[in-house]
Design an enzyme around this catalytic site. Structure first.
Site, PDB file in Angstrom:
ATOM      1  N   ARG A   8       0.686  -1.138   0.018  1.00 16.25           N
ATOM      2  CA  ARG A   8      -0.020  -0.072   0.024  1.00 16.25           C
ATOM      3  C   ARG A   8       0.775   1.264   0.030  1.00 16.25           C
ATOM      4  O   ARG A   8       0.262   2.463  -0.351  1.00 16.25           O
ATOM      5  CB  ARG A   8      -1.108  -0.065   1.220  1.00 16.25           C
ATOM      6  CG  ARG A   8      -2.072  -0.814   0.965  1.00 16.25           C
ATOM      7  CD  ARG A   8      -3.045  -0.776   2.012  1.00 16.25           C
ATOM      8  NE  ARG A   8      -2.827  -1.460   3.232  1.00 16.25           N
ATOM      9  CZ  ARG A   8      -3.119  -1.356   4.425  1.00 16.25           C
ATOM     10  NH1 ARG A   8      -3.925  -0.074   4.480  1.00 16.25           N
ATOM     11  NH2 ARG A   8      -2.798  -2.122   5.236  1.00 16.25           N
ATOM     12  N   GLY A  91       3.654 -15.293   6.270  1.00 16.01           N
ATOM     13  CA  GLY A  91       3.183 -14.860   7.469  1.00 16.01           C
ATOM     14  C   GLY A  91       4.165 -14.661   8.719  1.00 16.01           C
ATOM     15  O   GLY A  91       5.472 -15.063   8.472  1.00 16.01           O
ATOM     16  N   ASP A 115       8.012  -1.724  10.783  1.00 16.24           N
ATOM     17  CA  ASP A 115       7.232  -0.554  10.244  1.00 16.24           C
ATOM     18  C   ASP A 115       6.465   0.270  11.415  1.00 16.24           C
ATOM     19  O   ASP A 115       5.321   0.835  11.341  1.00 16.24           O
ATOM     20  CB  ASP A 115       6.261  -0.958   9.159  1.00 16.24           C
ATOM     21  CG  ASP A 115       4.994  -2.265   9.665  1.00 16.24           C
ATOM     22  OD1 ASP A 115       5.434  -2.574  10.928  1.00 16.24           O
ATOM     23  OD2 ASP A 115       4.359  -2.529   8.910  1.00 16.24           O
ATOM     24  N   TYR A 390      30.183  36.095  -2.204  1.00 17.48           N
ATOM     25  CA  TYR A 390      30.723  34.628  -2.050  1.00 17.48           C
ATOM     26  C   TYR A 390      32.062  34.508  -1.031  1.00 17.48           C
ATOM     27  O   TYR A 390      32.905  35.407  -1.540  1.00 17.48           O
ATOM     28  CB  TYR A 390      30.669  33.605  -3.088  1.00 17.48           C
ATOM     29  CG  TYR A 390      31.444  32.400  -2.879  1.00 17.48           C
ATOM     30  CD1 TYR A 390      30.867  31.479  -1.941  1.00 17.48           C
ATOM     31  CD2 TYR A 390      32.697  31.931  -3.196  1.00 17.48           C
ATOM     32  CE1 TYR A 390      31.401  30.247  -1.758  1.00 17.48           C
ATOM     33  CE2 TYR A 390      33.247  30.714  -3.089  1.00 17.48           C
ATOM     34  CZ  TYR A 390      32.681  29.979  -2.078  1.00 17.48           C
ATOM     35  OH  TYR A 390      33.142  28.765  -2.009  1.00 17.48           O
ATOM     36  N   ASN A 401      34.683  45.017   6.134  1.00 17.64           N
ATOM     37  CA  ASN A 401      33.593  45.270   5.345  1.00 17.64           C
ATOM     38  C   ASN A 401      33.818  44.648   4.112  1.00 17.64           C
ATOM     39  O   ASN A 401      34.449  44.919   3.263  1.00 17.64           O
ATOM     40  CB  ASN A 401      33.363  46.508   5.481  1.00 17.64           C
ATOM     41  CG  ASN A 401      31.754  46.789   5.145  1.00 17.64           C
ATOM     42  OD1 ASN A 401      31.216  46.421   4.276  1.00 17.64           O
ATOM     43  ND2 ASN A 401      31.020  47.828   5.817  1.00 17.64           N
ATOM     44  N   ASN A 410      38.253  31.069  -4.875  1.00 13.08           N
ATOM     45  CA  ASN A 410      39.121  30.086  -4.167  1.00 13.08           C
ATOM     46  C   ASN A 410      39.510  28.982  -5.220  1.00 13.08           C
ATOM     47  O   ASN A 410      40.212  28.209  -4.842  1.00 13.08           O
ATOM     48  CB  ASN A 410      38.258  29.668  -2.921  1.00 13.08           C
ATOM     49  CG  ASN A 410      36.861  28.962  -3.322  1.00 13.08           C
ATOM     50  OD1 ASN A 410      36.182  29.464  -4.409  1.00 13.08           O
ATOM     51  ND2 ASN A 410      36.294  28.164  -2.752  1.00 13.08           N
TER      52      ASN A 410
END
Ligand code: UD1
Ligand code: CA
Length: 482
Positions: A8, A91, A115, A390, A401, A410
């Site tokens: 299911r 089973g 489950d 970046y 800053n 890089n």
């Protein structure tokens, strides 16, 4: 038991490998089982056996800290986890039969379902204790709607024989085999039991499949135990969540919401202010100081720590990060530390729309604004990168800053190199800093510069073409058509 098909779910992924709050159903069950410190854990596989077995070996190779209140507390313990295959699946009784040769005669056997992910550790301890090495102990629960489940059939109540004044358990009858009267029984078998090893093996050998589903039912051992005169006891499950099984995408989503609600409540009880507990997701651990506020639709993954007074804006995704006291994460920020982690220092401001990747380390009072990406880089106290930048593989000093549109280049296409920006440097807008490079303390880089060599402390460096002007220049005009 993890051999069932899970038809299911309508998925190619074996059912027990579907995830609840970020972790597979089976790994949740295994974790709880391991906390009981069993001699051995046997996983019965069948459908998707190879995939499930691979997942089991990945889950079960780590030593764990044994979480018991016995003398051995704190000791490391490596569980022995093995898989046994059940092909075909005939089973639940047949499933346990496959494991029987590996079960110790003198041990207790706890049967769990792969489950049923939220099975409760303390309840399982009670179940093991109730079995006491000689009894058959069943975990049961009363449901308003018991449709589909195995019903607990009891005899007349005899005072003192069993707990809660219920009569002695006589057997379990599966829904499909139950009479209309039996279908009226609301006490059901949760799928979990504890049995003495030797007796279990004997009972398993006696199972038949003459029933509605032509299966070997594990639940038939109850009748066999009763016939032998073995005492059968029951323990009440700790709420419906702890025994809820997953059979469909809808049930998985429902249990996810219920689990998330429970986690949200635990956090709120500890004082965390969630703007809306129904719009909160935690797939891992979240450790919060006092007065933490989390706005709507935030997702936390892995291990996240939020210090005192941290505020998380709406729609943030935060994974494997440590955010210090007073920091504010503005909306739509994505932080993922993966293995290396991310640290955000005290009183820092991050976002909106910022991205912090593995190894981002922001010291106190750092400001990182919109569309700024930081990876494997340290930003010193008071440093700012407020827009469109970046910074990768870099060490950025205090009070630097870093201008809008500037990046550390890089990567040369083959190798990565480091950028060092010393304290108090100002990098103008739209600069490309080609690593390896060092910008000396207090220096300034003019906007639009592409730098390939290091700069001296205190210097202004500009690396761009000079503007050229032509006075009184007239623009071309459109020619008239003939
Ligand atoms: C089973 C119980 C039922 C109980 C219910 C609780 C039996 C006969 N019935 O019913 O009394 O109320 O669980 O949820 O035990 N599995 C295998 N191999 C198999 C069959 C099943 O490994 O051949 C596994 C499944 O993957 C699952 C578990 O056993 O994890 C239970 O199987 P399922 O078919 O769901 O049992 P139910 O019919 O629901
Ligand atoms: Ca089931």
């Amino acid at each position: 038991m993890a051999a069932g098909q899970g038809t299911r779910m309508k998925s190619r992924l074996p059912k027990v490998l579907h995830r609840l709050a970020g972790r597979s159903l089976l790994s949740r069950v295994l974790d709880t089982a391991i906390r009981l410190r069993p001699r051995r854990i046997l996983v019965v596989t069948g459908h998707g056996a190879e995939q499930v077995e691979r997942a089991v070996s990945e889950m079960a190779t780590q030593p764990v800290e044994a979480n018991t209140d016995e003398a051995g507390m704190g000791a490391m313990y490596t569980p022995e986890v093995c898989c046994v295959r059940q092909i075909p699946q005939l089973g639940t009784g047949h499933a346990v039969q496959q494991a029987a040769p590996a079960l110790a005669e003198d041990g207790s056997v706890l049967v769990l379902n792969g489950d049923v992910p939220l099975v409760d550790f303390a309840t399982l301890q009670h179940l093991v204790a109730a079995s006491a090495g000689s009894r058959l102990a069943l975990l049961t629960i009363e449901l308003a709607d018991p449709t589909g489940y195995g019903r607990i059939v009891r005899g007349a109540s005899t005072a003192g024989v069993l707990s809660h004044g219920k009569g002695p358990v006589q057997g379990i009858v599966e829904h499909k085999d139950a009479s209309p009267d039996q279908r009226g029984i609301r006490e059901i078998y949760t799928g979990m039991l504890v049995a003495p090893g030797a007796a279990l093996k004997r009972w398993l050998a006696g199972l038949q499949n003459d029933n509605a589903q032509k299966e070997y039912y594990l639940t038939d051992i109850v009748g066999l135990a009763v016939v032998e005169g073995t005492e059968v006891v029951s323990i009440d499950a700790d709420g419906a969540l702890s025994v809820a099984g997953i059979n469909s995408a809808l049930q998985l989503a429902d249990l996810e919401r219920a689990f998330q609600r429970r986690q949200a409540e635990t956090l709120m009880e500890a004082g965390v202010r969630l703007a809306d507990p129904s719009r909160f997701d935690l797939r891992g651990t979240l450790d919060c100081g006092m007065d933490v506020e989390i706005d709507v639709n935030c997702l936390f993954e892995g291990d996240v720590v939020l210090g005192e007074g941290v505020r998380i804006g709406a729609h943030c995704v935060i994974a494997n990060a440590h955010i210090d006291a007073g920091a504010v994460i503005h909306p739509f920020t994505h932080i993922d530390g993966e293995a290396a982690g991310v640290r955000v220092g005290a009183d820092a401001r991050v976002g909106p729309y910022a991205r912090l990747r593995p190894g981002a380390q922001l010291e106190r009072d750092v400001h990182v604004g919109n569309f700024v990406e930081i990876k494997n880089a340290t930003l010193g106290a008071g440093a700012k990168a407020n827009h469109l930048a970046y910074i990768g593989d870099a060490k950025v000093g205090e009070r630097v800053n870093f201008g809008a549109g500037s990046i550390t280049a890089n990567y040369d296409g083959a190798n990565k190199h480091r950028t060092v920006i010393e304290d108090d440097v100002h990098v103008g807008s739209n600069c490309v800093l080609v690593a390896p490079i060092t910008l000396g303390a207090g220096g300034t880089v003019g906007g639009g510069s592409t730098l390939t060599t290091s700069t001296e402390p205190g210097a202004l460096t500009v690396a761009r073409a000079r503007a050229v002007s032509f006075a009184n220049w007239s623009r071309p005009v459109k020619k008239r058509k003939e």
